[in-house]
Design an enzyme around this catalytic site. Sequence first.
Site, PDB file in Angstrom:
ATOM      1  N   GLU A  25      -0.441  -2.470   1.980  1.00 29.80           N
ATOM      2  CA  GLU A  25       0.295  -2.457   3.245  1.00 29.80           C
ATOM      3  C   GLU A  25      -0.533  -3.095   4.362  1.00 29.80           C
ATOM      4  OE1 GLU A  25       1.997   1.311   4.336  1.00 29.80           O
ATOM      5  OE2 GLU A  25       2.519   1.785   2.289  1.00 29.80           O
TER       6      GLU A  25
ATOM      7  N   HIS B 167       7.595   2.115   5.214  1.00 29.05           N
ATOM      8  CA  HIS B 167       6.899   3.406   5.218  1.00 29.05           C
ATOM      9  C   HIS B 167       7.507   4.373   6.243  1.00 29.05           C
ATOM     10  CE1 HIS B 167       2.712   5.141   4.007  1.00 29.05           C
ATOM     11  NE2 HIS B 167       3.640   6.078   4.043  1.00 29.05           N
TER      12      HIS B 167
ATOM     13  N   ARG C 104       2.483   6.676  -2.830  1.00 27.37           N
ATOM     14  CA  ARG C 104       1.451   5.744  -2.390  1.00 27.37           C
ATOM     15  C   ARG C 104       1.652   4.418  -3.114  1.00 27.37           C
ATOM     16  NH1 ARG C 104       1.296   8.898   0.968  1.00 27.37           N
ATOM     17  NH2 ARG C 104      -0.431  10.206   1.724  1.00 27.37           N
TER      18      ARG C 104
END
Length: 222
Positions: free
Chosen positions: A141, A159, A112
Amino acid sequence: MFTRQTVGVIGAGRIGAAYAKTMVEGFKMDLVYFDTHRNRELENRVREYSSFLISQGEAPVSVTLASTVDEVLEKADVVSLHPLLDETTRHLINEERLNLMKANAVLVNTARGPVIDEAALVAHCQKNSEFKAGLDVFEEEPKMKPGLSALQNVVVVPHIASATRWTREAMATLAASNVAAILQGWPVSTDPNRILEFLEDPAPRAAPSIINAEELGLPTLE
């Protein structure tokens, strides 16, 4: 680059352990890991591989459960982050801890984004050209902290660490299994370590994983 060096893993759950096995057996690396729960299966796997190497006339590999995150950072040549994100792991890797790492270390984050203080990482990489980082996730993000995308010693991807055919097919299967299970009145599994069982035939008579099952009033497996 990695052969016979030391790999560090922070968070040795299912994903962290799989990464550790790949690096140990792929590059004959020593392993140092930190987790709040000891992973004996992982340790046994490394020791078995070490015994195999010895039987082939090669040098052994080792596995060490570190007592602190700092110990992993100080010892490892490449560090991969796999912790859960909560208030105890937010900015787990900050300026102070980046300075503990080897000057030419590699830091990988596929967990994360907020686990790393991204601004501190940018500053560290700007000052230390031999230090390298690989990021699949970002603190905010889809935005990145100023200067991150311009760094020559950082690789960033959007990602997509899970973007393998097997993984995406498995994700679709698990989602469909959730729907089918609820329609049939089956309970919800709450054990994340059982996920792979739901990709086998026959699969358990339950929904693989519904995070808000309790909120929805759905029955769960004991």
